[in-house]
Enzyme design. Structure first.
Site, PDB file in Angstrom:
ATOM      1  N   HIS A 145     -65.314  38.128 -69.694  1.00  0.00           N
ATOM      2  CA  HIS A 145     -65.334  36.758 -70.209  1.00  0.00           C
ATOM      3  C   HIS A 145     -65.551  35.749 -69.083  1.00  0.00           C
ATOM      4  O   HIS A 145     -64.598  35.276 -68.462  1.00  0.00           O
ATOM      5  CB  HIS A 145     -63.999  36.485 -70.938  1.00  0.00           C
ATOM      6  CG  HIS A 145     -63.898  35.160 -71.622  1.00  0.00           C
ATOM      7  ND1 HIS A 145     -62.752  34.750 -72.249  1.00  0.00           N
ATOM      8  CD2 HIS A 145     -64.790  34.148 -71.786  1.00  0.00           C
ATOM      9  CE1 HIS A 145     -62.929  33.531 -72.756  1.00  0.00           C
ATOM     10  NE2 HIS A 145     -64.152  33.154 -72.489  1.00  0.00           N
ATOM     11  N   HIS A 167     -68.151  32.236 -68.193  1.00  0.00           N
ATOM     12  CA  HIS A 167     -69.183  31.312 -68.677  1.00  0.00           C
ATOM     13  C   HIS A 167     -69.877  30.664 -67.476  1.00  0.00           C
ATOM     14  O   HIS A 167     -69.284  30.493 -66.417  1.00  0.00           O
ATOM     15  CB  HIS A 167     -68.561  30.200 -69.533  1.00  0.00           C
ATOM     16  CG  HIS A 167     -67.786  30.695 -70.716  1.00  0.00           C
ATOM     17  ND1 HIS A 167     -68.381  31.334 -71.772  1.00  0.00           N
ATOM     18  CD2 HIS A 167     -66.458  30.631 -71.009  1.00  0.00           C
ATOM     19  CE1 HIS A 167     -67.442  31.638 -72.667  1.00  0.00           C
ATOM     20  NE2 HIS A 167     -66.273  31.233 -72.222  1.00  0.00           N
ATOM     21  N   ARG A 193     -71.812  28.198 -70.997  1.00  0.00           N
ATOM     22  CA  ARG A 193     -70.546  27.458 -71.044  1.00  0.00           C
ATOM     23  C   ARG A 193     -70.120  27.281 -72.495  1.00  0.00           C
ATOM     24  O   ARG A 193     -70.894  26.798 -73.321  1.00  0.00           O
ATOM     25  CB  ARG A 193     -70.732  26.089 -70.384  1.00  0.00           C
ATOM     26  CG  ARG A 193     -69.438  25.327 -70.151  1.00  0.00           C
ATOM     27  CD  ARG A 193     -69.619  24.223 -69.113  1.00  0.00           C
ATOM     28  NE  ARG A 193     -70.486  23.185 -69.595  1.00  0.00           N
ATOM     29  CZ  ARG A 193     -70.078  22.018 -70.131  1.00  0.00           C
ATOM     30  NH1 ARG A 193     -68.783  21.752 -70.201  1.00  0.00           N
ATOM     31  NH2 ARG A 193     -70.929  21.125 -70.541  1.00  0.00           N
ATOM     32  N   TYR A 235     -59.136  25.829 -78.300  1.00  0.00           N
ATOM     33  CA  TYR A 235     -59.447  27.222 -77.935  1.00  0.00           C
ATOM     34  C   TYR A 235     -58.367  28.178 -78.457  1.00  0.00           C
ATOM     35  O   TYR A 235     -58.653  29.175 -79.118  1.00  0.00           O
ATOM     36  CB  TYR A 235     -59.529  27.385 -76.410  1.00  0.00           C
ATOM     37  CG  TYR A 235     -60.840  26.975 -75.769  1.00  0.00           C
ATOM     38  CD1 TYR A 235     -61.650  25.989 -76.327  1.00  0.00           C
ATOM     39  CD2 TYR A 235     -61.273  27.556 -74.582  1.00  0.00           C
ATOM     40  CE1 TYR A 235     -62.835  25.601 -75.733  1.00  0.00           C
ATOM     41  CE2 TYR A 235     -62.463  27.183 -73.974  1.00  0.00           C
ATOM     42  CZ  TYR A 235     -63.243  26.203 -74.541  1.00  0.00           C
ATOM     43  OH  TYR A 235     -64.421  25.834 -73.935  1.00  0.00           O
ATOM     44  N   GLU A 295     -62.120  34.387 -67.403  1.00  0.00           N
ATOM     45  CA  GLU A 295     -62.807  33.132 -67.768  1.00  0.00           C
ATOM     46  C   GLU A 295     -62.968  32.219 -66.555  1.00  0.00           C
ATOM     47  O   GLU A 295     -62.900  30.994 -66.682  1.00  0.00           O
ATOM     48  CB  GLU A 295     -62.086  32.400 -68.916  1.00  0.00           C
ATOM     49  CG  GLU A 295     -63.018  31.437 -69.653  1.00  0.00           C
ATOM     50  CD  GLU A 295     -62.426  30.776 -70.891  1.00  0.00           C
ATOM     51  OE1 GLU A 295     -61.222  30.872 -71.122  1.00  0.00           O
ATOM     52  OE2 GLU A 295     -63.211  30.154 -71.630  1.00  0.00           O
TER      53      GLU A 295
END
Lengths: 341, 341
Positions: free
Chosen positions: B6, B8, B71, B194, B284
């Site tokens: 994960h 972006h 993103r 989120y 992330e």
């Protein structure tokens, strides 16, 4: 003394639902509108509904007192207009009052407000004052989303909410931030909307500066604080990135989490990451989860067992069970004394 | 091998933002609409933006490979029409493709879809096929709320979503359920929207019977599964009350949680309550929380350290770091081999 700070009257006699049906029917056919006196619930019915449920469980689980409020999902502020909301809040709060009168040692009352999305919470002040001043209520449930899953009202830190905060401070009562049912099909009520509401409220408090304006305002975020303790690092980190003070200073003097987390590892985490003085015992019985956990043989919502099993001192447990609850609800002790007289 | 499932492209050159500005400006003044070729980002710019950020952190933290996608907050499906969404997805996915071409050992690609609230996800199939078949992408990010905080689309278990699921099964690619930015003032993007999106999606999976219809469909719920592991007892209990099979059977053959939980006690809980085979390593980075945790001296999002510190076997850790990720992304190994050739 073991005080459960979060219980709803989820077992009210069915006449309450019939009353609500007529209230909602009246939105289409005004001739159906019920008068307050049409509720038709006797003291014996209230007694029975509590004896068979909340009181039985209090005894079984060894808890002493429940801070008791109307059914959260029943508030349903999204349906009807201001008149509907006012009558409904009054009816529901009066039932809580009667419950506390009937069992003065077992329940103290917290009220529902006649909130309506888009209408200033100022409209709730008369009912709040009635409940606290006339009926001895010690707190309120504040719905951050009276639209029921569409989140149309401003964040809790917005001045929109200030009238109700001013009154809370004046009356010295805390609010539990508690959403009601969801009419958004994306959100299951107790499985998503409740927990999201908790998480959302906490993040709003981080973003804002509400407690500069109201240093004595107090909120309980139920259901163990939503996702917050599990993501405590995220929230500490977000606050830091946003140049906010550490959470202990910025929000944790005013925000408290209850223990409605239905398994041991969750409660272990809660007690590990959240300051002890911010944790209030609660079970929300009879509530969201009614079954028995096959891995333990006990009810999921028998949260007292999880606290009992924590590796913390007896004093620390007493703080969760009693001390913190009394501190966050400053009117509790006097009210209880009054009820027991 | 340590695979971060994960990541972006949060550090794309500023020309990407300018392109987006022109795209959105064109909604008002159509003469401003940019052509794809107007992006104007050179390979050197991509190299630099990755070298200074994601690659530097990969090296520092000792991770090998990032499953890389546009993103998440930049997807912003709520703005513009279908043409806007299609061009924006193509532009963003092409940048990811170029990143993987430039650093074929460090990144494999996952795509953004041109979703639009209220428009059938069928419209996303051409872009998904292009990415997987032509560009070697191994998965997709699926936004359960393309309205950006208003939650206007049906639950993920609704037949509305079936066209994209049929294609996912055919292509053998999993979806990460990932919301984008929030235009609802109630929801902070990374602090509420989120996490709420994660919690909401999981509860939708409990309510529905999606995996009866798609037994091989796979979803990753990011951010450690939202609130779910902390409330694992609640979810087990709700499923039981709803007469659903145990979660292990009902959803956990198809749903996986990543490790984007930014403190040790959170990861400890995750690994304790969630079956090992359902946990996928992720950080992330560079993402929601950029700072250093003052209590550890390390970045909040350096999640590898938390996994390293778990009291589980080396084999179990390898499963989180590599085995599970490869199993959930069946195209990963072949694609990586192809990229390294």
């Amino acid at each position: 003394m073991i005080i459960d700070c979060h219980g709803h009257y989820t077992t009210a006699p069915k006449e309450l639902t019939s009353f609500r049906d007529r209230q909602l029917a009246a939105l289409t056919d005004s001739t159906r509108r019920p008068a307050d006196k049409d509720l038709g619930i006797s003291d014996d019915q209230i007694r029975e509904s509590l004896e068979l449920n909340q009181l039985k469980l209090q005894r079984q689980r060894g808890t002493d007192l429940t801070i008791f409020s109307p059914r959260a999902s029943g508030m349903a502020h999204q349906f009807g207009d201001e008149a509907t909301a006012k009558q409904w809040a009054r009816i529901c709060n009066d039932l809580i009052y009667r419950s506390c009168q009937l069992f003065p040692e077992n329940f103290v009352a917290v009220c529902q407000l006649p909130q309506v999305a888009g209408i200033s919470p100022k409209n709730c002040i008369p009912e709040l004052e009635r409940c606290v001043k006339e009926l001895g209520f010690i707190g309120l449930n504040l719905n951050p989303d009276p639209s029921g899953g569409w989140w149309k009202d401003p964040p809790l830190t917005d001045r929109y909410w200030y009238p109700i905060y001013e009154k809370m401070v004046e009356l010295d009562v805390p609010a539990m931030v508690h959403v009601s049912s969801s009419c958004n099909p994306a959100f299951h009520a107790t499985g998503a909307h409740y927990i999201n509401g908790d998480t959302t409220a906490f993040m709003q408090f981080i973003q804002g500066d509400l407690f500069k304006d109201f240093p004595t305002l107090k909120f309980i975020i139920p259901h163990g604080g939503g996702a917050v303790p599990y993501h405590w690092g995220r929230y500490r980190g977000l606050a830091q990135d946003m140049k906010r003070p550490p959470l202990e200073e910025h929000v944790m003097k005013n925000v408290f989490f209850d223990t409605c987390v239905y398994h041991q590892p969750g409660i272990d985490l809660l007690s590990k990451v959240i300051p002890l003085e911010n944790i209030l015992f609660a079970s929300e019985m009879v509530g969201a989860v009614k079954g028995i956990d096959p891995t333990t043989g006990f009810n999921f919502d028998d949260t007292k067992r999880y606290i009992d099993a924590l590796s913390i001192s007896a004093e620390a447990k007493a703080q969760i069970f009693e001390g913190n609850v009394k501190r966050v609800f400053p009117r509790l002790e006097a009210q209880l004394k009054k009820q027991k007289r």
